[in-house]
Design a protein around this motif. Structure first.
Motif, mmCIF file in Angstrom:
data_model
loop_
_atom_site.group_PDB
_atom_site.id
_atom_site.type_symbol
_atom_site.label_atom_id
_atom_site.label_comp_id
_atom_site.label_asym_id
_atom_site.label_seq_id
_atom_site.Cartn_x
_atom_site.Cartn_y
_atom_site.Cartn_z
ATOM 1 N N VAL A 42 11.811 -2.210 -0.763
ATOM 2 C CA VAL A 42 11.482 -2.694 -2.108
ATOM 3 C C VAL A 42 10.849 -4.085 -2.020
ATOM 4 C CG1 VAL A 42 12.485 -3.487 -4.297
ATOM 5 C CG2 VAL A 42 13.172 -1.290 -3.319
ATOM 6 N N ALA A 43 11.386 -4.937 -1.164
ATOM 7 C CA ALA A 43 10.838 -6.291 -1.000
ATOM 8 C C ALA A 43 9.421 -6.242 -0.425
ATOM 9 C CB ALA A 43 11.754 -7.127 -0.108
ATOM 10 N N VAL A 44 9.190 -5.358 0.539
ATOM 11 C CA VAL A 44 7.849 -5.202 1.111
ATOM 12 C C VAL A 44 6.877 -4.743 0.033
ATOM 13 C CG1 VAL A 44 6.442 -3.792 2.679
ATOM 14 C CG2 VAL A 44 8.579 -4.823 3.489
ATOM 15 N N SER A 45 7.277 -3.742 -0.738
ATOM 16 C CA SER A 45 6.416 -3.228 -1.796
ATOM 17 C C SER A 45 6.107 -4.305 -2.831
ATOM 18 C CB SER A 45 7.084 -2.025 -2.463
ATOM 19 O OG SER A 45 6.230 -1.445 -3.411
ATOM 20 N N ALA A 46 7.112 -5.068 -3.224
ATOM 21 C CA ALA A 46 6.909 -6.140 -4.201
ATOM 22 C C ALA A 46 5.958 -7.207 -3.661
ATOM 23 C CB ALA A 46 8.246 -6.767 -4.576
ATOM 24 N N ALA A 47 6.054 -7.493 -2.366
ATOM 25 C CA ALA A 47 5.184 -8.511 -1.771
ATOM 26 C C ALA A 47 3.720 -8.069 -1.739
ATOM 27 C CB ALA A 47 5.655 -8.830 -0.351
ATOM 28 N N LEU A 48 3.483 -6.778 -1.530
ATOM 29 C CA LEU A 48 2.107 -6.302 -1.345
ATOM 30 C C LEU A 48 1.437 -5.775 -2.605
ATOM 31 C CD1 LEU A 48 2.337 -4.470 2.092
ATOM 32 C CD2 LEU A 48 1.354 -6.715 1.587
ATOM 33 N N GLU A 49 2.193 -5.188 -3.516
ATOM 34 C CA GLU A 49 1.570 -4.590 -4.695
ATOM 35 C C GLU A 49 0.819 -5.640 -5.508
ATOM 36 O OE1 GLU A 49 3.632 -1.310 -6.928
ATOM 37 O OE2 GLU A 49 5.287 -2.037 -5.673
ATOM 38 N N GLY A 50 -0.468 -5.452 -5.607
ATOM 39 C CA GLY A 50 -1.300 -6.362 -6.379
ATOM 40 C C GLY A 50 -1.501 -7.726 -5.745
ATOM 41 N N ALA A 51 -1.107 -7.887 -4.485
ATOM 42 C CA ALA A 51 -1.259 -9.180 -3.807
ATOM 43 C C ALA A 51 -2.734 -9.549 -3.703
ATOM 44 C CB ALA A 51 -0.632 -9.129 -2.416
ATOM 45 N N ALA A 52 -3.033 -10.808 -3.894
ATOM 46 C CA ALA A 52 -4.392 -11.322 -3.738
ATOM 47 C C ALA A 52 -4.529 -11.869 -2.320
ATOM 48 C CB ALA A 52 -4.667 -12.405 -4.776
ATOM 49 N N LEU A 53 -4.743 -10.971 -1.374
ATOM 50 C CA LEU A 53 -4.819 -11.366 0.026
ATOM 51 C C LEU A 53 -6.204 -11.905 0.354
ATOM 52 C CD1 LEU A 53 -3.107 -8.253 1.651
ATOM 53 C CD2 LEU A 53 -2.043 -10.373 0.904
ATOM 54 N N ALA A 54 -6.229 -13.013 1.057
ATOM 55 C CA ALA A 54 -7.492 -13.570 1.532
ATOM 56 C C ALA A 54 -7.764 -13.001 2.920
ATOM 57 C CB ALA A 54 -7.407 -15.090 1.589
ATOM 58 N N THR A 55 -8.942 -12.415 3.100
ATOM 59 C CA THR A 55 -9.307 -11.840 4.389
ATOM 60 C C THR A 55 -10.520 -12.561 4.959
ATOM 61 O OG1 THR A 55 -10.692 -10.166 3.325
ATOM 62 C CG2 THR A 55 -8.407 -9.556 3.782
ATOM 63 N N ALA A 56 -10.569 -12.622 6.283
ATOM 64 C CA ALA A 56 -11.671 -13.293 6.967
ATOM 65 C C ALA A 56 -12.960 -12.478 6.879
ATOM 66 C CB ALA A 56 -11.305 -13.541 8.430
ATOM 67 N N THR A 57 -12.840 -11.178 6.700
ATOM 68 C CA THR A 57 -14.001 -10.293 6.596
ATOM 69 C C THR A 57 -13.880 -9.487 5.316
ATOM 70 O OG1 THR A 57 -14.093 -10.088 9.004
ATOM 71 C CG2 THR A 57 -15.278 -8.429 7.725
ATOM 72 N N GLY A 58 -14.908 -9.503 4.501
ATOM 73 C CA GLY A 58 -14.895 -8.749 3.265
ATOM 74 C C GLY A 58 -14.026 -9.397 2.202
ATOM 75 N N HIS A 59 -13.918 -8.690 1.090
ATOM 76 C CA HIS A 59 -13.140 -9.160 -0.059
ATOM 77 C C HIS A 59 -12.218 -8.032 -0.500
ATOM 78 C CE1 HIS A 59 -12.104 -10.708 -4.012
ATOM 79 N NE2 HIS A 59 -12.529 -9.578 -4.532
ATOM 80 N N LEU A 60 -10.934 -8.336 -0.665
ATOM 81 C CA LEU A 60 -9.976 -7.343 -1.138
ATOM 82 C C LEU A 60 -10.209 -7.097 -2.620
ATOM 83 C CD1 LEU A 60 -7.435 -5.619 -0.468
ATOM 84 C CD2 LEU A 60 -6.098 -7.558 -1.272
ATOM 85 N N ALA A 61 -10.639 -5.883 -2.955
ATOM 86 C CA ALA A 61 -10.909 -5.538 -4.349
ATOM 87 C C ALA A 61 -9.672 -4.996 -5.055
ATOM 88 C CB ALA A 61 -12.044 -4.516 -4.413
#
Length: 139
Positions: free
Chosen positions: A89-108
């Motif tokens: 549950v904690a993993v899911s909460a951390a990732l769902e809708g997270a605005a992750l910054a990536t070195a390549t591309g853009h997380l849409a």
């Protein structure tokens, strides 16, 4: 088709899970980008398989990444799923809708797709595999 954002996405997911206080409350620093050779004691998280699909069109390069994050516990955690599910549950909460910054591309976008809880190793160990979907804009 481009696979070029895969490593950057994996790094961003790994960093997000390592920094998240909710995840840390359940697994400490036991977040791995591959299953460790010798399973650690307690509950831990491991990044798993990924499937990438090209969704590019005339508007630009886009890839869809379906990836698995596993939450595991050895037989030393007792007979139940509770600790593993709470960490999941904690993993899911951390990732769902997270605005992750990536070195390549853009997380849409990043979404939870499904979970599967199961027993492994003759029923003594517990595992929850969480599958997420992300869209990477490579333009």
């Amino acid at each position: 088709m481009s696979y070029r954002a895969s490593a950057a996405l994996q790094g961003a997911v790994y960093d997000c899970l390592r920094r998240d206080p909710g995840v840390a409350a359940h697994v400490g620093d036991a977040v791995f980008d591959a299953l460790p050779i010798a399973a650690p004691g307690g509950v831990y998280v491991s990044l798993g398989p990924e499937e990438v699909t090209d969704l590019s069109d005339s508007g630009g390069a886009v890839s869809r990444h379906d990836f698995v994050v596993s939450v595991l516990a050895g037989s030393d955690e007792g007979a139940g799923f509770r600790a593993v599910k709470e960490a999941a549950v904690a993993v899911s909460a951390a990732l769902e809708g997270a605005a992750l910054a990536t070195a390549t591309g853009h997380l849409a976008g990043l979404w939870f797709l499904r979970a599967r809880a199961k027993r492994v190793e003759n029923g003594a160990e517990r595992r929850v595999d969480l599958t997420f979907r992300s869209l990477m804009d490579l333009a």
